[in-house]
Design a protein around this motif. Structure first.
Motif, PDB file in Angstrom:
ATOM      1  N   ALA A  21      -1.794   9.097   3.012  1.00  0.00           N
ATOM      2  CA  ALA A  21      -2.097  10.248   3.854  1.00  0.00           C
ATOM      3  C   ALA A  21      -1.078  10.390   4.981  1.00  0.00           C
ATOM      4  CB  ALA A  21      -3.502  10.116   4.417  1.00  0.00           C
ATOM      5  N   GLU A  22      -0.393   9.296   5.349  1.00  0.00           N
ATOM      6  CA  GLU A  22       0.583   9.311   6.428  1.00  0.00           C
ATOM      7  C   GLU A  22       1.990   9.655   5.949  1.00  0.00           C
ATOM      8  OE1 GLU A  22       0.376   5.576   8.473  1.00  0.00           O
ATOM      9  OE2 GLU A  22      -1.791   5.627   8.516  1.00  0.00           O
ATOM     10  N   LEU A  23       2.234   9.651   4.661  1.00  0.00           N
ATOM     11  CA  LEU A  23       3.565   9.930   4.137  1.00  0.00           C
ATOM     12  C   LEU A  23       3.870  11.422   4.202  1.00  0.00           C
ATOM     13  CD1 LEU A  23       3.632   7.638   0.969  1.00  0.00           C
ATOM     14  CD2 LEU A  23       4.794   7.261   3.146  1.00  0.00           C
ATOM     15  N   PRO A  24       5.136  11.781   4.438  1.00  0.00           N
ATOM     16  CA  PRO A  24       5.513  13.196   4.437  1.00  0.00           C
ATOM     17  C   PRO A  24       5.253  13.824   3.057  1.00  0.00           C
ATOM     18  CG  PRO A  24       7.286  11.823   5.288  1.00  0.00           C
ATOM     19  CD  PRO A  24       6.248  10.899   4.737  1.00  0.00           C
ATOM     20  N   ASP A  25       4.956  15.118   3.051  1.00  0.00           N
ATOM     21  CA  ASP A  25       4.683  15.828   1.800  1.00  0.00           C
ATOM     22  C   ASP A  25       5.788  15.644   0.768  1.00  0.00           C
ATOM     23  OD1 ASP A  25       2.246  16.732   2.674  1.00  0.00           O
ATOM     24  OD2 ASP A  25       2.978  18.723   3.259  1.00  0.00           O
ATOM     25  N   ALA A  26       7.042  15.566   1.223  1.00  0.00           N
ATOM     26  CA  ALA A  26       8.188  15.479   0.304  1.00  0.00           C
ATOM     27  C   ALA A  26       8.147  14.251  -0.594  1.00  0.00           C
ATOM     28  CB  ALA A  26       9.497  15.493   1.091  1.00  0.00           C
ATOM     29  N   ILE A  27       7.443  13.188  -0.180  1.00  0.00           N
ATOM     30  CA  ILE A  27       7.398  11.997  -1.031  1.00  0.00           C
ATOM     31  C   ILE A  27       5.987  11.649  -1.491  1.00  0.00           C
ATOM     32  CG2 ILE A  27       9.525  11.087  -0.005  1.00  0.00           C
ATOM     33  CD1 ILE A  27       7.659   8.817   1.140  1.00  0.00           C
ATOM     34  N   GLN A  28       5.024  12.520  -1.202  1.00  0.00           N
ATOM     35  CA  GLN A  28       3.653  12.303  -1.677  1.00  0.00           C
ATOM     36  C   GLN A  28       3.624  12.258  -3.202  1.00  0.00           C
ATOM     37  OE1 GLN A  28       0.526  11.983  -0.288  1.00  0.00           O
ATOM     38  NE2 GLN A  28       1.165  12.091   1.839  1.00  0.00           N
ATOM     39  N   ALA A  29       2.685  11.526  -3.745  1.00  0.00           N
ATOM     40  CA  ALA A  29       2.469  11.457  -5.195  1.00  0.00           C
ATOM     41  C   ALA A  29       0.979  11.693  -5.425  1.00  0.00           C
ATOM     42  CB  ALA A  29       2.913  10.118  -5.746  1.00  0.00           C
ATOM     43  N   LYS A  30       0.565  12.918  -5.179  1.00  0.00           N
ATOM     44  CA  LYS A  30      -0.855  13.266  -5.261  1.00  0.00           C
ATOM     45  C   LYS A  30      -1.397  13.038  -6.668  1.00  0.00           C
ATOM     46  CE  LYS A  30      -0.959  16.366  -1.402  1.00  0.00           C
ATOM     47  NZ  LYS A  30       0.020  16.602  -0.612  1.00  0.00           N
ATOM     48  N   GLY A  31      -2.607  12.483  -6.727  1.00  0.00           N
ATOM     49  CA  GLY A  31      -3.254  12.228  -8.007  1.00  0.00           C
ATOM     50  C   GLY A  31      -2.769  10.961  -8.687  1.00  0.00           C
ATOM     51  N   GLU A  32      -1.916  10.194  -8.003  1.00  0.00           N
ATOM     52  CA  GLU A  32      -1.415   8.942  -8.581  1.00  0.00           C
ATOM     53  C   GLU A  32      -2.027   7.760  -7.851  1.00  0.00           C
ATOM     54  OE1 GLU A  32       2.707   8.750  -9.609  1.00  0.00           O
ATOM     55  OE2 GLU A  32       2.844  10.921  -9.785  1.00  0.00           O
ATOM     56  N   THR A  33      -2.096   6.632  -8.543  1.00  0.00           N
ATOM     57  CA  THR A  33      -2.707   5.417  -8.028  1.00  0.00           C
ATOM     58  C   THR A  33      -1.656   4.320  -7.899  1.00  0.00           C
ATOM     59  OG1 THR A  33      -4.741   5.992  -9.192  1.00  0.00           O
ATOM     60  CG2 THR A  33      -4.515   3.707  -8.480  1.00  0.00           C
ATOM     61  N   ALA A  34      -1.695   3.606  -6.782  1.00  0.00           N
ATOM     62  CA  ALA A  34      -0.755   2.504  -6.569  1.00  0.00           C
ATOM     63  C   ALA A  34      -1.065   1.352  -7.515  1.00  0.00           C
ATOM     64  CB  ALA A  34      -0.830   2.028  -5.128  1.00  0.00           C
ATOM     65  N   SER A 146      29.495  -3.237   1.312  1.00  0.00           N
ATOM     66  CA  SER A 146      28.076  -3.507   1.086  1.00  0.00           C
ATOM     67  C   SER A 146      27.392  -3.598   2.433  1.00  0.00           C
ATOM     68  CB  SER A 146      27.893  -4.827   0.345  1.00  0.00           C
ATOM     69  OG  SER A 146      28.471  -4.752  -0.927  1.00  0.00           O
ATOM     70  N   ILE A 147      26.290  -2.864   2.572  1.00  0.00           N
ATOM     71  CA  ILE A 147      25.537  -2.862   3.813  1.00  0.00           C
ATOM     72  C   ILE A 147      24.146  -3.433   3.540  1.00  0.00           C
ATOM     73  CG2 ILE A 147      24.608  -1.420   5.681  1.00  0.00           C
ATOM     74  CD1 ILE A 147      27.684  -1.520   5.568  1.00  0.00           C
ATOM     75  N   PRO A 148      23.764  -4.505   4.232  1.00  0.00           N
ATOM     76  CA  PRO A 148      22.447  -5.109   4.007  1.00  0.00           C
ATOM     77  C   PRO A 148      21.318  -4.098   4.234  1.00  0.00           C
ATOM     78  CG  PRO A 148      23.791  -6.516   5.395  1.00  0.00           C
ATOM     79  CD  PRO A 148      24.522  -5.212   5.268  1.00  0.00           C
ATOM     80  N   TYR A 149      20.273  -4.204   3.413  1.00  0.00           N
ATOM     81  CA  TYR A 149      19.093  -3.363   3.594  1.00  0.00           C
ATOM     82  C   TYR A 149      17.859  -4.086   3.084  1.00  0.00           C
ATOM     83  CZ  TYR A 149      17.567  -1.709  -1.042  1.00  0.00           C
ATOM     84  OH  TYR A 149      17.019  -1.626  -2.300  1.00  0.00           O
ATOM     85  N   ALA A 150      16.730  -3.581   3.525  1.00  0.00           N
ATOM     86  CA  ALA A 150      15.428  -4.042   3.022  1.00  0.00           C
ATOM     87  C   ALA A 150      14.541  -2.808   2.929  1.00  0.00           C
ATOM     88  CB  ALA A 150      14.816  -5.070   3.963  1.00  0.00           C
ATOM     89  N   ALA A 151      13.645  -2.802   1.970  1.00  0.00           N
ATOM     90  CA  ALA A 151      12.704  -1.691   1.804  1.00  0.00           C
ATOM     91  C   ALA A 151      11.529  -2.175   0.983  1.00  0.00           C
ATOM     92  CB  ALA A 151      13.386  -0.519   1.100  1.00  0.00           C
ATOM     93  N   ASP A 152      10.481  -1.396   1.011  1.00  0.00           N
ATOM     94  CA  ASP A 152       9.337  -1.632   0.140  1.00  0.00           C
ATOM     95  C   ASP A 152       9.332  -0.526  -0.903  1.00  0.00           C
ATOM     96  OD1 ASP A 152       8.411  -3.881   1.563  1.00  0.00           O
ATOM     97  OD2 ASP A 152       7.350  -2.596   2.987  1.00  0.00           O
ATOM     98  N   TYR A 153       9.045  -0.890  -2.134  1.00  0.00           N
ATOM     99  CA  TYR A 153       8.945   0.078  -3.228  1.00  0.00           C
ATOM    100  C   TYR A 153       7.513   0.067  -3.741  1.00  0.00           C
ATOM    101  CZ  TYR A 153      13.980   0.449  -3.197  1.00  0.00           C
ATOM    102  OH  TYR A 153      15.270   0.680  -2.811  1.00  0.00           O
ATOM    103  N   ALA A 154       6.856   1.232  -3.601  1.00  0.00           N
ATOM    104  CA  ALA A 154       5.493   1.403  -4.114  1.00  0.00           C
ATOM    105  C   ALA A 154       5.602   2.010  -5.503  1.00  0.00           C
ATOM    106  CB  ALA A 154       4.699   2.324  -3.195  1.00  0.00           C
ATOM    107  N   PHE A 155       4.977   1.361  -6.472  1.00  0.00           N
ATOM    108  CA  PHE A 155       4.992   1.801  -7.863  1.00  0.00           C
ATOM    109  C   PHE A 155       3.628   2.412  -8.186  1.00  0.00           C
ATOM    110  CE2 PHE A 155       8.155  -1.432  -7.397  1.00  0.00           C
ATOM    111  CZ  PHE A 155       9.237  -0.968  -8.147  1.00  0.00           C
ATOM    112  N   LEU A 156       3.637   3.674  -8.635  1.00  0.00           N
ATOM    113  CA  LEU A 156       2.389   4.405  -8.864  1.00  0.00           C
ATOM    114  C   LEU A 156       2.300   4.895 -10.309  1.00  0.00           C
ATOM    115  CD1 LEU A 156       3.756   5.689  -5.895  1.00  0.00           C
ATOM    116  CD2 LEU A 156       1.302   5.826  -5.666  1.00  0.00           C
ATOM    117  N   ARG A 157       1.061   5.125 -10.752  1.00  0.00           N
ATOM    118  CA  ARG A 157       0.843   5.681 -12.090  1.00  0.00           C
ATOM    119  C   ARG A 157      -0.079   6.882 -11.960  1.00  0.00           C
ATOM    120  NH1 ARG A 157      -2.844   0.963 -13.012  1.00  0.00           N
ATOM    121  NH2 ARG A 157      -4.897   1.867 -12.784  1.00  0.00           N
ATOM    122  N   LYS A 158      -0.014   7.757 -12.920  1.00  0.00           N
ATOM    123  CA  LYS A 158      -0.884   8.939 -12.921  1.00  0.00           C
ATOM    124  C   LYS A 158      -2.329   8.503 -13.124  1.00  0.00           C
ATOM    125  CE  LYS A 158       2.606  12.174 -14.480  1.00  0.00           C
ATOM    126  NZ  LYS A 158       2.984  12.629 -13.187  1.00  0.00           N
ATOM    127  N   GLY A 159      -3.222   9.215 -12.397  1.00  0.00           N
ATOM    128  CA  GLY A 159      -4.654   8.950 -12.564  1.00  0.00           C
ATOM    129  C   GLY A 159      -5.227   7.924 -11.649  1.00  0.00           C
TER     130      GLY A 159
END
Length: 159
Positions: A21-34, A146-159
């Motif tokens: 609910a806090e993510l911007p609309d541009a990256i929302q994945a409505k109807g998907e489950t983490a 090469s520039i160091p980075y860190a991130a979290d990747y959320a993997f979602l599926r439909k339904g």
């Protein structure tokens, strides 16, 4: 033990729903489950290239990162972009949306391999990104940084 797993799954669903609910609309994945969120640590690789204006600038080339879950290595992230899990499952995706500054990304899965954790993933969201950005001109075409980075990747599926 199964009750603990169910409790963790319920917690993940609740926290992911609240976070979504806090993510911007541009990256929302409505109807998907983490399904899972994996932490990545590595580097964003850039190449010095001439732009459309003929001036040399750093162009993003590829990510190179290790994926972690609970502090343990569980896979890798690399050019494509691709994510491979230690259980043999993997996905390839393409950009489908981004939020200001391109630190938040939504990627649509274009190919799947294997039958493990990532087997039925439809969307990948990059969140909590730190580092990895390189701007400015460069001096010699064909050089890399090469520039160091860190991130979290959320993997979602439909339904």
């Amino acid at each position: 033990m199964p009750r603990i797993g169910a409790a963790i799954a319920a917690f993940m669903l609740l926290t992911t729903t609240a976070f979504a609910a806090e993510l911007p609309d541009a990256i929302q994945a409505k109807g998907e489950t983490a399904v899972v969120t994996l932490h990545a640590e590595g580097a964003q690789v850039y190449e010095c290239k001439a732009g459309s204006d003929g001036k040399l600038a750093w162009a993003f080339r590829e990510p190179i990162a290790t994926l972690f879950e609970g502090g343990k290595t569980v896979g890798r992230h690399y050019a494509g972009p691709n994510w491979e899990h230690a259980d043999g499952s993997a996905v390839t995706a393409k950009a489908a949306g981004n939020a200001p500054g391109a630190t938040l990304l939504k990627l649509e899965v274009t190919a799947r391999r294997g039958s493990g954790t990532l087997a039925d993933i439809s969307t990948v969201q990059r969140i909590n990104t730190v580092g990895g950005k390189l701007d400015g001109a460069c001096d010699k075409a064909g050089t890399y940084r090469s520039i160091p980075y860190a991130a979290d990747y959320a993997f979602l599926r439909k339904g």
